[in-house]
Enzyme design. Structure first.
Site, PDB file in Angstrom:
ATOM      1  N   LYS A  18       0.859  -1.193   0.000  1.00  0.00           N
ATOM      2  CA  LYS A  18       0.000   0.000   0.000  1.00  0.00           C
ATOM      3  C   LYS A  18       0.891   1.236   0.000  1.00  0.00           C
ATOM      4  CE  LYS A  18      -2.932   2.871   2.767  1.00  0.00           C
ATOM      5  NZ  LYS A  18      -3.318   3.189   4.156  1.00  0.00           N
ATOM      6  N   GLY A  28      -7.683   9.276  10.306  1.00  0.00           N
ATOM      7  CA  GLY A  28      -7.890   9.362  11.749  1.00  0.00           C
ATOM      8  C   GLY A  28      -8.944  10.359  12.192  1.00  0.00           C
ATOM      9  N   ALA A  41      -9.394   5.593   4.930  1.00  0.00           N
ATOM     10  CA  ALA A  41      -9.257   6.757   5.825  1.00  0.00           C
ATOM     11  C   ALA A  41     -10.575   7.482   6.028  1.00  0.00           C
ATOM     12  CB  ALA A  41      -8.212   7.746   5.325  1.00  0.00           C
ATOM     13  N   GLY A  42     -10.811   7.866   7.272  1.00  0.00           N
ATOM     14  CA  GLY A  42     -11.935   8.714   7.616  1.00  0.00           C
ATOM     15  C   GLY A  42     -13.140   8.013   8.200  1.00  0.00           C
ATOM     16  N   ASN A  62      -8.420   1.861  10.500  1.00  0.00           N
ATOM     17  CA  ASN A  62      -7.572   1.555  11.644  1.00  0.00           C
ATOM     18  C   ASN A  62      -8.105   2.243  12.901  1.00  0.00           C
ATOM     19  OD1 ASN A  62      -4.918   0.395  12.696  1.00  0.00           O
ATOM     20  ND2 ASN A  62      -4.735   2.530  13.305  1.00  0.00           N
ATOM     21  N   THR A  63      -8.088   3.580  12.899  1.00  0.00           N
ATOM     22  CA  THR A  63      -8.444   4.333  14.097  1.00  0.00           C
ATOM     23  C   THR A  63      -9.863   4.054  14.564  1.00  0.00           C
ATOM     24  OG1 THR A  63      -6.962   6.084  13.325  1.00  0.00           O
ATOM     25  CG2 THR A  63      -8.458   6.649  15.111  1.00  0.00           C
TER      26      THR A  63
END
Length: 256
Positions: free
Chosen positions: A99, A160, A186-187, A208-209
């Site tokens: 990635k 994040g 993301a987001g 992830n977050t």
């Protein structure tokens, strides 16, 4: 297995990819991956311990024979840094599915698309299969696919941030023009964000977050699993059209 996600010739029954950062322990990360039903995990090569046997190692908890490792270039702000990082990852673990992300600044972590495209071209020439984090710009998404990237990964919102899908129109434009998988990266903040991404027609979601910083990461991982499945099924089913006025479920003609 009739509806699989295929990336660079690899087939996955799960369309949810999770990260390996911000968890309290590798053990918690592994438990979350299990609850999420994930088959692929991203690994920040510059931050995660993969080689120092005197410290806890990720591979002892998330076994490479169970999960496909996706080395990423988190923390890289130039094409040169990203290329160097992934070459080191290939030497360390033999990974060629990677990635790519090249960031523009530390405040927004927004992708630097000029550097990203330059790095992608060189990595593909060097034999890597590149899944690429990018802006939600359909023009650059097309250029990245034309360069040979095996998956386009537009941001839903800033890394994040948990703001969800802030530009669904552009995400949909990218989906419509792409012949490789489109994976929102993301987001995502909660399960409804993941469902929205899948209902738009995305092939998968990476997060992830949203899981790692939830009050209960394991429960959130499970929620994300179900949200991705529900969103995918809703997309395949085809939603009803939106209407300006009411439309009764039962016909008005022939009433007693």
């Amino acid at each position: 297995m009739s509806d699989v996600l295929t990336v660079a010739g690899r087939a996955f029954s799960s369309r949810l990819i999770i990260g390996t950062g911000k968890y309290e322990t590798y053990a918690q990360n592994a438990e979350a991956a299990e609850a999420a039903g994930a088959e692929m995990v991203t690994v920040a090569v510059r931050r995660v311990n993969l080689t120092d046997k005197d410290k806890p190692m990720l591979v002892d908890f998330l076994r490479p024979d169970k999960y496909v490792y996706l080395p990423n270039t988190a923390g890289c702000f130039t094409a040169d840094d990203a290329i160097r990082t992934l070459r080191l990852a290939r030497e360390a673990g033999g990974w060629d599915l990677v990635k790519l992300e090249v960031l523009s600044d530390k405040k927004t972590l927004y992708p630097d698309m000029e550097e990203t495209l330059a790095a992608a071209k060189l990595l593909i020439k060097d034999g890597f299969e590149v899944m690429v984090y990018c802006s939600d710009d359909p023009v650059y998404a097309r250029k990245l696919e034309d360069a040979g990237c095996c998956a386009i990964m537009p941001l839903g919102s800033l890394i994040g941030s948990g703001l969800g899908i802030i530009n669904p129109v552009n995400i949909r434009l990218i989906i419509e023009q792409s012949s490789v998988p489109v994976i929102v990266d993301a987001g995502v903040g909660t399960a409804s964000d993941a469902a929205v991404a899948m209902e738009l027609g995305c092939d998968g979601v990476l997060m992830n977050t949203a899981i790692a910083e939830a009050k209960d990461p394991i429960l959130m991982a499970s929620a994300m699993k179900h949200a991705v499945i529900a969103g995918r099924e809703a997309y395949l089913a085809g939603r009803m059209p939106k209407k300006r006025y009411a439309d009764p479920s039962s016909p008005l003609a022939g009433l007693i």
